[in-house]
Design an enzyme around this catalytic site. Structure first.
Site, mmCIF file in Angstrom:
data_model
loop_
_atom_site.group_PDB
_atom_site.id
_atom_site.type_symbol
_atom_site.label_atom_id
_atom_site.label_comp_id
_atom_site.label_asym_id
_atom_site.label_seq_id
_atom_site.Cartn_x
_atom_site.Cartn_y
_atom_site.Cartn_z
ATOM 1 N N GLY A 130 51.607 19.715 21.162
ATOM 2 C CA GLY A 130 52.145 18.760 22.145
ATOM 3 C C GLY A 130 51.582 17.361 21.990
ATOM 4 O O GLY A 130 51.595 16.568 22.924
ATOM 5 N N ASP A 181 58.067 9.442 22.418
ATOM 6 C CA ASP A 181 57.107 9.613 21.330
ATOM 7 C C ASP A 181 57.223 8.492 20.298
ATOM 8 O O ASP A 181 56.231 7.879 19.907
ATOM 9 C CB ASP A 181 57.319 10.979 20.650
ATOM 10 C CG ASP A 181 57.238 12.111 21.663
ATOM 11 O OD1 ASP A 181 56.694 11.873 22.760
ATOM 12 O OD2 ASP A 181 57.737 13.208 21.366
HETATM 13 C C1 GLA Z 1 58.641 16.138 23.799
HETATM 14 C C2 GLA Z 1 59.792 15.188 23.517
HETATM 15 C C3 GLA Z 1 59.672 13.941 24.380
HETATM 16 C C4 GLA Z 1 59.500 14.308 25.845
HETATM 17 C C5 GLA Z 1 58.386 15.347 26.027
HETATM 18 C C6 GLA Z 1 58.270 15.848 27.452
HETATM 19 O O1 GLA Z 1 57.449 15.586 23.362
HETATM 20 O O2 GLA Z 1 59.804 14.827 22.163
HETATM 21 O O3 GLA Z 1 60.789 13.125 24.170
HETATM 22 O O4 GLA Z 1 60.694 14.750 26.403
HETATM 23 O O5 GLA Z 1 58.574 16.463 25.177
HETATM 24 O O6 GLA Z 1 57.866 14.829 28.298
#
Ligand code: GLA
Length: 453
Positions: A130, A181
Site C-alpha cells: 500500500g 499516487d
Molecule cells: C490506491 C489507488 C489510489 C487510491 C487509494 C485509496 O492506492 O491507486 O488511487 O484510490 O488506493 O485511497
C-alpha cells in the site's frame, strides 16, 4: 544491499552488456496520511512522498524493443515491442505498469518513432504494502521514456499535466483508481504533505510536524492489486458510480431537472456548492438504510437493469448482501471533512487533532467503507494501546500497512508493544519483523539523478 548510483549503473551494465551509457531516475513511494478511497470521486486527499523509491537505470535502443530487468528476481525479465498498440500482458504482470506509461505517453506525444530502451529496475518500497510501488514504477518509466523521446519535463509537459495523464494511463493495468499516487509522486516535496484536489488537479504543500514521526508498519498481509484483490479494490470505484447516479437522481428531484453530477465531488465543488451538512442530508434522502440490489437501483433511475449493466458496470459483481450505498456514501462525507480538518491540524501544529482524525478515518474505512481487514484493525488497536497519537490503514486496504503518528518520547514503547503484541503474537518470523517497521521521512518528487543525454 543499499541502492547506490554505482550499484544501479553496474546492474544495468551486467544486464545489458552491449548497451551505451545509462541514465538514472528515481520515483518515490508514498504514504497516504488521510483521505482514503476519495480520489476517484474527485475528493481531496493528503498523502506524502516518502524516502523509499523505485530506481531506474535506462538507455535508448536503435530498434523498438523494450527490455526490462529487475534486481529482484521475483520479477521475471520481460521484453516487448514498442508499437502503436501495445497489448497488456496477463493481469498482475509487473511489466504492465511500464507498458501503461509508454502507451500513455505515445497517445499524448504521437512520436514519429516508437523508441526502444533497456531498463534496469531496483527499489526499496515493499511491494503489495500500500505504499504505491507500482505507481512509482509507472512514473519512473515515464521519466525514462520522456528522456529517450527527447522531451523535457516542464518544457514539453508540466508535472501537473503528466500526473493527470498518468492517472488515466495507469487504468491500462485494470485498476479503476484515482489520481492521488501519480500526483504525490510527481509533485511531493520534502518536509511537506500534499493536499491534492482533482478535476482539475491542484496540489498545495502543507508542512508536516517537525517533531512527530510518521511510522509505517507493515501488516505483512500482502495486498497486491492483482486478481481477486484488484476486484475488491475496483468494487469501491464501481459502487461509487452507482452512488453518483442515485444521488444525481435525488438532486434533480430536489433542485433542478437538468442538474448533472459527474462525480461525487461535484456536490461540494460543482455549481451546487453544498456544505457538508447539506451533502449529508441529500445523501441520506438518496440512499436507503439497508443494502440494495441492482434491480432497486435500476428502478430508482428508471432504467432497465440490462442498460445499467452495459453503462460502465460490466465489471461490477453484485455483492451477496447487495450494495451498502448509505455507508459507502457516509465514508465519503466524513472522510472529506477529516481531510480538511487534518490539513488544518498540520497548519496549526496540532498533532493531537491530526491523530484523532486518523483513528476516526481508520474505523470509517473499516466499518463504513469496508476496505480494512482483521490484521489492520488489530494493528490500529495495538497502536492505540502503545501510545500512538493516531493510526490508520493506508492505501487501498485489505492488507498492506498502517501509518502511525508517534511522539518522539513514545517511539521506543510504540515499537516494543507493536513487536510483542502484533508481530510476535501472530508468529511472524524475526526477519520479517525487522523489515516491518518503516520510519519514513518525507521526500522530494520523482526526478532524474544522472542524465546522459
Ligand atoms: C490506491 C489507488 C489510489 C487510491 C487509494 C485509496 O492506492 O491507486 O488511487 O484510490 O488506493 O485511497
Amino acid at each position: 544491499m543499499t541502492i547506490t548510483l554505482d550499484n544501479m549503473l553496474n546492474g544495468h551494465r551486467a544486464a545489458f552488456p552491449d548497451a551505451g551509457p545509462a541514465s538514472l531516475c528515481r520515483a518515490p513511494g508514498r504514504v497516504n496520511l488521510i483521505g482514503e478511497h476519495l480520489d476517484y470521486n474527485g475528493l481531496p486527499v493528503l498523502p506524502m512522498a516518502i524516502d523509499r523509491a523505485i530506481y531506474l537505470a535506462f538507455s535508448p535502443r536503435e530498434d523498438n524493443l523494450i527490455q526490462l530487468r529487475n534486481q529482484d528476481r521475483a520479477f521475471a525479465p520481460a521484453d516487448f515491442r514498442n508499437t502503436a498498440a501495445i497489448e497488456p500482458s496477463q493481469r498482475g504482470a509487473w511489466e504492465n505498469y511500464c507498458k501503461a506509461a509508454i502507451v500513455g505517453l505515445n497517445a499524448h506525444f504521437h512520436p514519429e518513432r516508437y523508441a526502444g530502451m533497456d531498463l534496469y529496475v531496483d527499489g526499496d518500497i515493499p511491494s503489495g504494502a500500500g505504499l504505491s510501488s507500482s505507481s512509482a514504477l509507472v512514473v519512473a518509466t515515464t521519466l525514462a521514456y520522456l528522456s529517450v523521446l527527447g522531451k523535457k519535463m516542464e518544457q514539453d509537459i508540466t508535472r501537473l499535466e503528466l500526473a493527470t495523464l498518468l492517472a488515466e494511463a495507469e487504468q491500462y493495468v485494470g485498476t479503476r483508481g484515482g489520481g492521488m499516487d501519480q500526483a504525490v509522486i510527481l509533485l511531493g516535496r520534502r518536509n511537506h504533505a500534499c493536499m491534492i484536489h482533482f478535476f482539475p488537479l491542484r496540489v498545495t504543500h502543507v508542512p508536516v510536524f517537525s517533531d512527530h514521526a510518521f511510522v509505517v508498519c507493515n501488516s505483512l498481509v500482502k495486498a497486491h492489486k492483482t486478481g481477486a484483490m484488484l476486484e475488491r479494490y475496483n468494487e469501491g470505484p464501481l459502487t461509487c458510480r452507482l452512488l453518483r447516479a442515485v444521488i444525481e437522481q435525488q438532486a434533480r428531484e430536489d433542485y433542478d431537472d437538468d442538474l448533472r453530477i459527474d462525480r461525487l465531488a461535484d456536490l461540494w465543488y460543482g455549481p451546487l456548492g453544498l456544505t457538508h451538512e447539506e451533502a449529508a442530508y441529500l445523501i441520506e434522502r438518496a440512499t436507503p438504510d439497508e443494502a440494495v440490489g441492482l434491480a432497486w437501483i435500476a428502478q430508482r433511475l428508471g432504467a432497465p437493469e440490462e442498460t445499467l449493466r452495459q453503462d460502465g458496470f460490466k465489471e461490477l459483481v453484485e455483492p451477496p448482501g447487495g450494495f451498502l450505498l448509505r455507508t459507502r456514501a457516509r465514508h465519503q462525507i466524513t472522510e472529506h471533512q477529516r481531510v480538511e480538518a487534518a490539513r488544518d491540524c498540520l497548519l496549526a501544529d496540532d498533532p493531537e487533532g491530526f491523530g484523532a482524525a486518523m483513528y476516526h478515518s481508520h474505523w470509517s474505512c473499516a466499518e463504513d467503507y469496508r476496505v480494512s481487514c482483521p490484521e489492520l484493525d488489530a494493528m490500529v488497536h495495538t497502536a492505540q494501546a502503545a501510545g500512538a497519537m493516531g493510526a490508520r490503514m493506508t492505501g487501498a486496504g485489505f492488507g498492506g500497512c498502517t501509518v502511525n503518528l508517534v511522539a518522539p518520547e513514545q517511539l521506543g514503547r510504540f515499537q516494543e508493544t507493536m513487536h510483542r503484541q502484533y508481530y510476535q503474537n501472530n508468529g511472524f518470523p524475526l526477519d520479517d519483523i525487522d523489515s516491518a517497521f518503516l520510519p519514513v521521512r518525507s521526500a522530494d518528487w520523482a526526478d532524474y539523478m544522472v542524465q546522459e543525454r
